[in-house]
Enzyme design. Structure first.
Site, PDB file in Angstrom:
ATOM      1  N   SER A 127       0.816  -1.224   0.000  1.00  0.00           N
ATOM      2  CA  SER A 127       0.000   0.000   0.000  1.00  0.00           C
ATOM      3  C   SER A 127       0.845   1.267   0.000  1.00  0.00           C
ATOM      4  O   SER A 127       1.923   1.323   0.605  1.00  0.00           O
ATOM      5  CB  SER A 127      -0.870  -0.007   1.260  1.00  0.00           C
ATOM      6  OG  SER A 127      -1.403   1.272   1.501  1.00  0.00           O
ATOM      7  N   GLU A 129       0.199   3.612   1.743  1.00  0.00           N
ATOM      8  CA  GLU A 129       0.236   4.017   3.150  1.00  0.00           C
ATOM      9  C   GLU A 129       1.634   3.764   3.733  1.00  0.00           C
ATOM     10  O   GLU A 129       2.021   4.364   4.731  1.00  0.00           O
ATOM     11  CB  GLU A 129      -0.849   3.255   3.921  1.00  0.00           C
ATOM     12  CG  GLU A 129      -1.101   3.686   5.340  1.00  0.00           C
ATOM     13  CD  GLU A 129      -1.755   5.058   5.477  1.00  0.00           C
ATOM     14  OE1 GLU A 129      -1.717   5.600   6.588  1.00  0.00           O
ATOM     15  OE2 GLU A 129      -2.280   5.602   4.480  1.00  0.00           O
ATOM     16  N   TYR A 151      -1.379   0.329  10.652  1.00  0.00           N
ATOM     17  CA  TYR A 151      -1.674  -0.348   9.381  1.00  0.00           C
ATOM     18  C   TYR A 151      -0.463  -0.237   8.444  1.00  0.00           C
ATOM     19  O   TYR A 151      -0.034  -1.234   7.848  1.00  0.00           O
ATOM     20  CB  TYR A 151      -2.907   0.289   8.740  1.00  0.00           C
ATOM     21  CG  TYR A 151      -3.151  -0.115   7.304  1.00  0.00           C
ATOM     22  CD1 TYR A 151      -3.841  -1.285   6.994  1.00  0.00           C
ATOM     23  CD2 TYR A 151      -2.704   0.689   6.246  1.00  0.00           C
ATOM     24  CE1 TYR A 151      -4.065  -1.659   5.661  1.00  0.00           C
ATOM     25  CE2 TYR A 151      -2.925   0.327   4.926  1.00  0.00           C
ATOM     26  CZ  TYR A 151      -3.606  -0.840   4.637  1.00  0.00           C
ATOM     27  OH  TYR A 151      -3.820  -1.195   3.330  1.00  0.00           O
TER      28      TYR A 151
END
Ligand code: NAP
Ligand code: G4F
Length: 327
Positions: A127, A129, A151
């Site tokens: 990701s 992220e 996460y």
């Protein structure tokens, strides 16, 4: 017929990928968790060709059973706790599923592949992220990772573990570093769908207010249907590798509000939108913008759906869904 196993089959990407692979002639197996998962019928209605097998990313012995049952040529590991805000409140669980779950899938796949580790191709859902406090703009495969949420940290673990299994055991394990991708199937907890659902309800007179967090955050948003095609392309390459998948454009939450409200004929959204600290995050990823040049050059991939088209598609879908609910 090639055979594919998808974890996270009940999620947004799982459904689009299953549809794509069925259309390409694959036998598709979807791993589903829990005793009586409430989303089982959703999968059966959307892609009836998929065979469901029970399993959980936290249970490595169960995963070896799933691999033996599916006998896949390709494994797509999409399962995860994927909601960033939730990960601060459930950091240990997120680490177990989103992080350690990747190790479990890699290990189960390695054991299943036996003496021919590269015979089963593996896709890991990494990701954007992971870029967190971005160290360069735009972000590419070589940008330093600096995750800003539990996460993101869990995804970094899974990302490096995938590279480690490729380098240590010669597995054909690829990692797609995907930037945000959305669709009418997006969960309502994510900001795009929260906005498009609320805009449809406001237009229909079912809701008067939309309460949000940080309106200045920026994301590189694409269409999920385009992004699952990139996953498949990665596993068709002779060598496994890592790829950034993004549009190369970034938009703020304010621009998202502009397009969504304009779709229903509302030009000034300010009277309908309120900010509440409840939806602010302990740490924010402020500016995500991806450089997909490698995916374009090697995979021949490029996004097909533009940002405004995507948001309009989601609003139109929510108008239909919400109207049907009140009929
Ligand atoms: P999603 O809609 O939230 O789907 C997540 C899936 O993971 C669901 O099928 C869920 O099953 C499953 N899952 C959760 N816990 C599990 C467990 N313990 N064992 C097995 N499965 C479990 O996510 P998505 O948007 O489709 O994203 C797919 C993947 O890409 C995720 O790994 C996500 O982190 C990653 N990703 C997404 C984006 C994006 O913008 N969408 C961007 C980059 C990376 P239940 O339905 O049973 O909960
Ligand atoms: O839609 P979001 O919750 O998505 P986020 O955090 O970017 O994560 C998604 O994309 C990642 C890829 O970068 C995936 F890996 C991950 O699994 C997931 O699919 O939030 C987007 C932005 C954030 O900056 C957030 O602070 O929207 C801002 N925001 C403002 N108000 C809000 C809200 N987000 C949510 N969910 N709800 C709000 O009310």
């Amino acid at each position: 017929m090639p055979r594919a196993l998808i974890t996270g089959i009940t999620g947004q990407d799982g459904l689009y990928l299953a549809e794509l692979l069925v259309a390409k002639g694959y036998d598709v197996f979807g791993m589903i968790r829990g005793q009586n998962n409430p989303k089982m019928d959703l999968v059966r209605n959307a892609v009836p060709e998929v065979e469901l097998i029970a399993g959980d990313l936290s249970d490595v012995s169960g995963l070896t059973r799933v691999l033996r049952a599916a006998e896949p040529d390709e494994v797509y590991n999409l399962g995860a706790i994927s909601y960033v805000a939730y990960s601060w409140e459930n950091a240990s669980l997120t680490t177990d599923i989103t992080g350690k779950g990747v190790l479990h899938m890699l290990e189960a796949t390695r054991l299943y592949a036996g003496d021919e580790p590269a015979s089963v191709k593996f896709y890991q859902a990494s990701s954007s992220e992971m870029f967190g406090k971005v160290q360069e703009v735009p972000q590419s495969e070589s940008t330093l990772l600096w995750p800003r949420s539990p996460y993101g940290v869990a995804k970094v673990f899974g990302h490096y573990m995938t590279i480690n299994y490729r380098e240590s055991y010669g597995m054909h394990a690829s990692s797609g570093i995907l930037f945000n991708h959305e669709s009418p199937r997006r969960g309502p907890e994510f900001v795009t769908r929260k906005v498009t659902q609320a805009v449809a309800r406001i237009k229909l007179g079912l809701q008067s207010e939309l309460v949000l967090g940080n309106l200045d955050a920026k994301r590189d948003w694409g269409f999920a249907g385009d992004y699952v095609d990139a996953m498949w392309r990665m596993l068709q390459q002779p060598e496994a590798d890592d790829y950034v998948i993004a549009t190369g454009e970034t938009h703020s939450i304010r621009e998202l509000l502009d397009v969504a409200f304009e779709t229903v004929g509302i030009v000034d959204w300010a009277p309908y939108v309120r900010q509440d600290p409840r939806f602010m995050r302990p740490a924010e990823v402020d500016l995500l913008i991806g450089d997909p040049s490698k995916a374009k050059a090697v995979l021949g991939w490029k996004p097909q759906v533009a940002f405004s088209e995507l948001i309009q598609m989601m609003v139109e879908n929510d108008l239909d869904e919400q109207s049907a609910l009140v009929r």
